[in-house]
Design a protein around this motif. Structure first.
Motif, PDB file in Angstrom:
ATOM      1  N   ASP A  33       3.048  -5.441   7.056  1.00 51.02           N
ATOM      2  CA  ASP A  33       2.741  -4.581   5.917  1.00 51.02           C
ATOM      3  C   ASP A  33       2.934  -5.381   4.633  1.00 51.02           C
ATOM      4  O   ASP A  33       4.067  -5.582   4.174  1.00 51.02           O
ATOM      5  CB  ASP A  33       3.655  -3.360   5.909  1.00 51.02           C
ATOM      6  CG  ASP A  33       3.240  -2.334   4.858  1.00 51.02           C
ATOM      7  OD1 ASP A  33       2.373  -2.660   4.034  1.00 51.02           O
ATOM      8  OD2 ASP A  33       3.788  -1.221   4.883  1.00 51.02           O
ATOM      9  N   VAL A  35       2.286  -4.616   1.571  1.00 53.24           N
ATOM     10  CA  VAL A  35       2.825  -3.814   0.476  1.00 53.24           C
ATOM     11  C   VAL A  35       4.344  -3.720   0.580  1.00 53.24           C
ATOM     12  O   VAL A  35       5.062  -3.826  -0.423  1.00 53.24           O
ATOM     13  CB  VAL A  35       2.183  -2.409   0.489  1.00 53.24           C
ATOM     14  CG1 VAL A  35       2.863  -1.510  -0.534  1.00 53.24           C
ATOM     15  CG2 VAL A  35       0.701  -2.508   0.184  1.00 53.24           C
ATOM     16  N   GLU A  54       4.413   3.771  -1.398  1.00 54.81           N
ATOM     17  CA  GLU A  54       3.222   4.616  -1.412  1.00 54.81           C
ATOM     18  C   GLU A  54       2.432   4.427  -2.701  1.00 54.81           C
ATOM     19  O   GLU A  54       1.190   4.455  -2.693  1.00 54.81           O
ATOM     20  CB  GLU A  54       3.619   6.079  -1.242  1.00 54.81           C
ATOM     21  CG  GLU A  54       4.183   6.407   0.131  1.00 54.81           C
ATOM     22  CD  GLU A  54       3.208   6.061   1.242  1.00 54.81           C
ATOM     23  OE1 GLU A  54       1.991   6.265   1.064  1.00 54.81           O
ATOM     24  OE2 GLU A  54       3.660   5.569   2.304  1.00 54.81           O
ATOM     25  N   ARG A  57       0.498   1.227  -2.326  1.00 57.13           N
ATOM     26  CA  ARG A  57      -0.629   1.413  -1.409  1.00 57.13           C
ATOM     27  C   ARG A  57      -1.787   2.110  -2.129  1.00 57.13           C
ATOM     28  O   ARG A  57      -2.948   1.740  -1.948  1.00 57.13           O
ATOM     29  CB  ARG A  57      -0.194   2.230  -0.200  1.00 57.13           C
ATOM     30  CG  ARG A  57       0.626   1.457   0.816  1.00 57.13           C
ATOM     31  CD  ARG A  57       0.576   2.141   2.181  1.00 57.13           C
ATOM     32  NE  ARG A  57       1.317   1.375   3.171  1.00 57.13           N
ATOM     33  CZ  ARG A  57       2.564   1.621   3.537  1.00 57.13           C
ATOM     34  NH1 ARG A  57       3.211   2.645   2.981  1.00 57.13           N
ATOM     35  NH2 ARG A  57       3.173   0.891   4.442  1.00 57.13           N
ATOM     36  N   LEU A  62      -5.028   0.978  -0.306  1.00 59.55           N
ATOM     37  CA  LEU A  62      -4.686   0.840   1.102  1.00 59.55           C
ATOM     38  C   LEU A  62      -4.339   2.166   1.766  1.00 59.55           C
ATOM     39  O   LEU A  62      -4.062   2.197   2.970  1.00 59.55           O
ATOM     40  CB  LEU A  62      -3.507  -0.135   1.253  1.00 59.55           C
ATOM     41  CG  LEU A  62      -3.776  -1.565   0.758  1.00 59.55           C
ATOM     42  CD1 LEU A  62      -2.518  -2.415   0.888  1.00 59.55           C
ATOM     43  CD2 LEU A  62      -4.927  -2.196   1.503  1.00 59.55           C
ATOM     44  N   ASP A  63      -4.344   3.239   0.979  1.00 54.18           N
ATOM     45  CA  ASP A  63      -4.084   4.554   1.548  1.00 54.18           C
ATOM     46  C   ASP A  63      -5.360   5.239   2.024  1.00 54.18           C
ATOM     47  O   ASP A  63      -5.312   6.336   2.594  1.00 54.18           O
ATOM     48  CB  ASP A  63      -3.378   5.442   0.521  1.00 54.18           C
ATOM     49  CG  ASP A  63      -4.182   5.590  -0.765  1.00 54.18           C
ATOM     50  OD1 ASP A  63      -5.054   4.713  -1.040  1.00 54.18           O
ATOM     51  OD2 ASP A  63      -3.965   6.575  -1.497  1.00 54.18           O
TER      52      ASP A  63
END
Length: 328
Positions: A33, A35, A54, A57, A62-63
């Motif tokens: 990951d 992030v 979050e 992301r 990336l979400d």
């Protein structure tokens, strides 16, 4: 000729799209990951705020579903936008543009050295009538190919930087700072070119037209340059275009050994940081350079052999390379 050029351009576009797609899928399906790594900031085992992860992301998109990320990235890449670095927040395009000239200069210099050295060894081996000298010259390329690149770089540093002080040891700029890295990168590439070209010379000298030219009174050197060099150069030109990608990949090792700022060092740091946008941008730029060089090689083929401009000509060039490799 127009059809030949059109086919080459279509192949170039296909290669770039395939490179983008495969690199996107492979990089974004990795278990790591990036992030979380960026949010950690080198804090080790310290807990990282989930809200911050979050937020990052969402900032980098990336979400979103993978297919939406792919279409967005492809559209942006078509406009020269590769996104932003997850690790630094810097635009990927700027990060690459800042270091690309150094690597291209190193690669171009190394390619010139490789071509000059490889051609010189192959021509000398083909021209000499002394069997022992020919054997000694033809033994040099396999040795150069077998020696690891990092070992060559360290040896050149030890001799020319630490003992003779002719060149800076690390991070040098200008010609003095580029000679040793370029020579390190050029040695294995020039060795391969010498092997292929020497095998091409040997194969072409066995053709009937060389015997006819010699029978008409032409000197051996005249036959070498007027009748042998052009057809023998086709396989060597093919392999030289392919080896450009190898040189760009080899720049990672060379720039690390000589502590040079360039695309290789950026690749190393980005891979360690799991910086996916930067890694993918580097892959695409490398593919673009590779495609452009091979497109130039494709355009040079008809100058050496006009038959290659016809349909299936590139395949004949590939067959010639396979035949030379088998004979060598």
């Amino acid at each position: 000729m127009a059809r030949y050029l059109g086919m080459r351009l279509l192949q170039a576009v296909w290669v770039l799209w395939a490179t983008f797609t495969v690199s996107f899928v492979v990089l974004y399906l990795l278990p790591a990951d990036p992030v979380a790594i960026a949010a950690d900031g080198g804090a080790g085992n310290s807990p990282v705020d989930a809200a911050a992860i979050e937020e990052l992301r969402a900032r980098y998109g990336l979400d979103k579903p993978l297919w939406e990320q792919y279409l967005t990235a492809l559209w942006n890449a078509l406009h020269g936008d590769f996104g932003r670095s997850v690790a630094t927040g810097q635009p990927v395009t700027k990060a690459i543009v800042d270091v690309l000239p150094s690597t291209l200069a190193l690669t171009a210099f190394a390619l010139v050295l490789a071509l000059v050295g490889g051609v010189a060894v192959a021509v000398a081996a083909s021209s000499t009538r002394l069997p022992r000298l020919r054997t000694a010259l033809l033994a040099l390329p396999p040795i150069a190919v077998a020696v690891p690149t990092f070992w060559t770089g360290l040896l050149l540093l030890q001799v020319f930087s630490f003992r003779l002080h002719w060149a800076p040891a690390f991070g040098g700029a200008g010609l003095r700072g580029t000679v040793l890295p370029a020579l390190t990168l050029a040695l294995p590439i020039g060795a391969v070119i010498a092997q292929v070209l020497a095998a091409g010379f040997a194969s072409t000298w066995k053709q009937p037209f060389t015997a006819v030219a010699l029978a008409k009174g032409a000197s051996r050197s005249r036959v070498q340059w007027r009748h042998v060099t052009r057809p023998a150069a086709v396989p060597a030109l093919t392999i030289a275009g392919v080896l450009v990608g190898t040189m760009l990949a080899g720049s990672v090792v060379v720039e690390t050994v000589f502590a040079r700022a360039g695309l290789g060092r950026l690749t190393q740091t980005s891979v360690l940081a799991q910086d996916i946008p930067v890694v993918q941008g580097i892959v695409l730029v490398t593919a673009l350079v590779f495609v452009v060089v091979n497109l130039v090689v494709d355009l040079l083929y008809p100058l050496l052999d006009p038959r290659i401009a016809t349909v299936g000509g590139r395949e004949r060039a590939g067959d010639a390379l396979e035949e030379v490799a088998a004979r060598g």
